[in-house]
Write an enzyme that holds these catalytic residues in place. Structure first.
Site, PDB file in Angstrom:
ATOM      1  CG  HIS A  70      -2.128  -0.778   1.119  1.00 40.22           C
ATOM      2  ND1 HIS A  70      -3.174  -0.701   1.993  1.00 40.22           N
ATOM      3  CD2 HIS A  70      -2.497  -1.681   0.175  1.00 40.22           C
ATOM      4  CE1 HIS A  70      -4.141  -1.535   1.616  1.00 40.22           C
ATOM      5  NE2 HIS A  70      -3.745  -2.147   0.523  1.00 40.22           N
TER       6      HIS A  70
ATOM      7  CE1 TYR B 146      -4.866   3.774   9.115  1.00 43.15           C
ATOM      8  CE2 TYR B 146      -5.384   3.489  11.431  1.00 43.15           C
ATOM      9  CZ  TYR B 146      -4.637   3.154  10.329  1.00 43.15           C
ATOM     10  OH  TYR B 146      -3.646   2.203  10.432  1.00 43.15           O
TER      11      TYR B 146
ATOM     12  N   PRO C  19      -3.486   0.226  18.974  1.00 45.14           N
ATOM     13  CG  PRO C  19      -5.324  -1.113  18.477  1.00 45.14           C
ATOM     14  CD  PRO C  19      -4.635  -0.436  19.611  1.00 45.14           C
TER      15      PRO C  19
ATOM     16  CE  LYS D 101       4.611   3.464  13.415  1.00 44.58           C
ATOM     17  NZ  LYS D 101       4.318   2.852  12.127  1.00 44.58           N
TER      18      LYS D 101
ATOM     19  CE1 TYR E 189      -0.865   3.777   9.734  1.00 46.16           C
ATOM     20  CE2 TYR E 189       0.167   2.989   7.715  1.00 46.16           C
ATOM     21  CZ  TYR E 189      -0.811   2.879   8.695  1.00 46.16           C
ATOM     22  OH  TYR E 189      -1.727   1.860   8.630  1.00 46.16           O
TER      23      TYR E 189
END
Ligand code: RFL
Ligand code: PHB
Length: 387
Positions: free
Chosen positions: A72, A199, A291, A295, A382
């Site tokens: 991704h 998200y 979560p 990570k 990220y």
């Protein structure tokens, strides 16, 4: 019994460490309290940083990942009825890999066993003795107490393991934040609603659209920390998820029966130092992140990067400096991931009933996603900070 490195726990950290050491001819035994089927069925993380992917490649655990993992380059932040994409490749130079922890664990177990690494399933460790000398793992096999003497013991036994508990209270300093909510997750054989992760910040609470493959989706909604899966039917879950997503996403959602449904509590936790005598802590045994930033597994892998180098330095080059600096070096990266996960969690979840809280979050998301600097901050955290 005797080995060079005793490893407690056959989660990703223990399995990866055993494999890295084995490839350098270092002898290990893994003690795992659950049976193999249980360990291989556990459903957890889904997002791998590049550094984690590279480690799996280095130990030859990449064949199925290369074929079935999904790279991704971006993900979306949904808020205030909008959706903004964070282009990880553009802002941080690389993306992430969608490849389930379940698959990582399965591949590592199979490879390790095939190479003759001793994984003692169904053998809980109950104590670690003599941590200042040659440490001994005390464990149970078929109800009989047994002992294994080691040069070093690796506490890779997760948050509820025995290793951290072995370190005396006056030496171990712990930091903890428990969030007033959990994540209710569903796994279902339906196609993901989008080709990338979403998200979502919503007045009713956070939601996340994730996936395991092009035919298997993983979705989460923020729930009360005392909630229970028995309170949720599949239909209730799908309705709540759709309510929290932008209209065009909700309309595109394909729903189906659950393969699994579970609730994960959210906490930030760090124990330091990550070494006590010849006992070393790695992964969830030493730290927990909520979560939201994806990570946890990746931090476990970066601990193992430092720890395997330190042990290889000791056995191959007879140097102890890397063992001595392990805790300090690992903790520097751990704290940055703890901070990012806390911040991302704070920005995306519903914390209280005060309407200003939500408006402030929306303003922050609006600012970050309209700023090149803001998008860079999110993207580079990220994809994983450098080792
Ligand atoms: P684990 O995986 O908990 O493995 C520890 C192992 O030790 C065993 N054990 C013992 N064995 C012998 N004797 C004892 N006394 C023992 N006590 C315990 C346990 O049975 C177990 O097999 O720790 P490890 O290896 O450090 O790995 C950490 C990761 O599992 C964890 O950080 C991630 O799953 C967190 N996580 C995520 N991480 C990511 O990087 N990306 C994600 O997308 C992501 N999503 C998640 C997650 C965790 C979740 N839950 C359920 C906690 C999503 C969820 C919902
Ligand atoms: C997951 O797919 O389980 C997942 C993905 C991203 C996260 C957390 C969990 O941030």
């Amino acid at each position: 019994m005797r080995t060079q490195v005793g490893i407690i726990g056959s989660g990703p950290s223990g399995l990866l460490l055993a494999r890295l050491l084995h490839l350098k001819g270092i002898d290990t035994v893994i003690f795992e309290r659950k049976d193999r089927d249980y360990v291989e069925a556990r459903i957890r993380a889904g997002v791998l940083e590049n550094g984690t992917v590279e480690m799996l490649r280095a130990v030859g655990a990449d064949a199925r990942m290369n074929e079935l993992g999904i790279p991704h380059d971006g993900f979306a932040l949904a808020f205030d009825g909008r959706m903004e994409r964070i282009d990880m490749a553009k802002y941080a130079g690389t993306g992430v890999m969608i490849w389930g922890q379940t698959q990582v664990t399965r591949d590592l177990i199979r490879l390790n066993l095939a190479d003759g690494i001793d994984i003692k399933f169904d053998c809980p460790a109950t104590a670690i003795e003599d941590v200042d000398g040659s440490p001994v793992v005390v464990y149970h096999e078929d109800g009989v107490e047994k002992r294994c003497t080691c040069d070093f013991v690796m506490g890779c036994d997760g948050y509820h393991g025995v290793s951290r508990a072995t370190v005396p209270n006056n030496i171990l300093k712990t930091y903890e934040k428990i969030y007033p909510f959990g994540w209710l997750g569903i796994l279902s054989d339906v196609p993901p609603v989008d080709h990338e992760l979403i998200y979502a910040n919503h007045e009713r609470g956070f939601a996340l659209c994730s996936m395991r493959s092009n035919t298997r989706s993983r979705y989460y909604v923020q729930c009360d920390k005392d909630d229970h899966v028995d309170n949720w039917t599949d239909d209730m879950f799908w309705d709540e998820l759709r309510r929290r997503l932008p209209a065009h996403v909700a309309e595109a959602m394909v729903t189906g029966p659950r393969l699994e449904m579970s609730i994960a509590p959210l906490r930030s936790f760090v124990a330091e130092p990550m070494r006590h005598g010849n006992l070393f802590l790695a992964g969830d045994a030493a730290h927990i992140v909520p979560p939201t930033g994806a990570k946890g597994l990746n931090l476990a892998a970066s601990d193992i990067h430092y720890l395997s180098n330190a042990l290889i330095g000791y056995y191959v080059d007879k140097r102890t400096d890397l063992l001595d600096s392990y805790s300090e070096v690992a903790l520097r990266r751990v704290w940055k991931a703890i901070r990012f996960s806390w911040w991302f969690t704070s920005m995306m979840h519903r914390f209280d009933d005060d309407p200003i809280s939500h408006r402030l979050q929306v303003a922050e998301l609006d600012y970050l996603t309209s700023s090149e600097a803001g998008k860079t901050v999110i993207a580079e955290n990220y994809i994983g900070l450098p080792l």
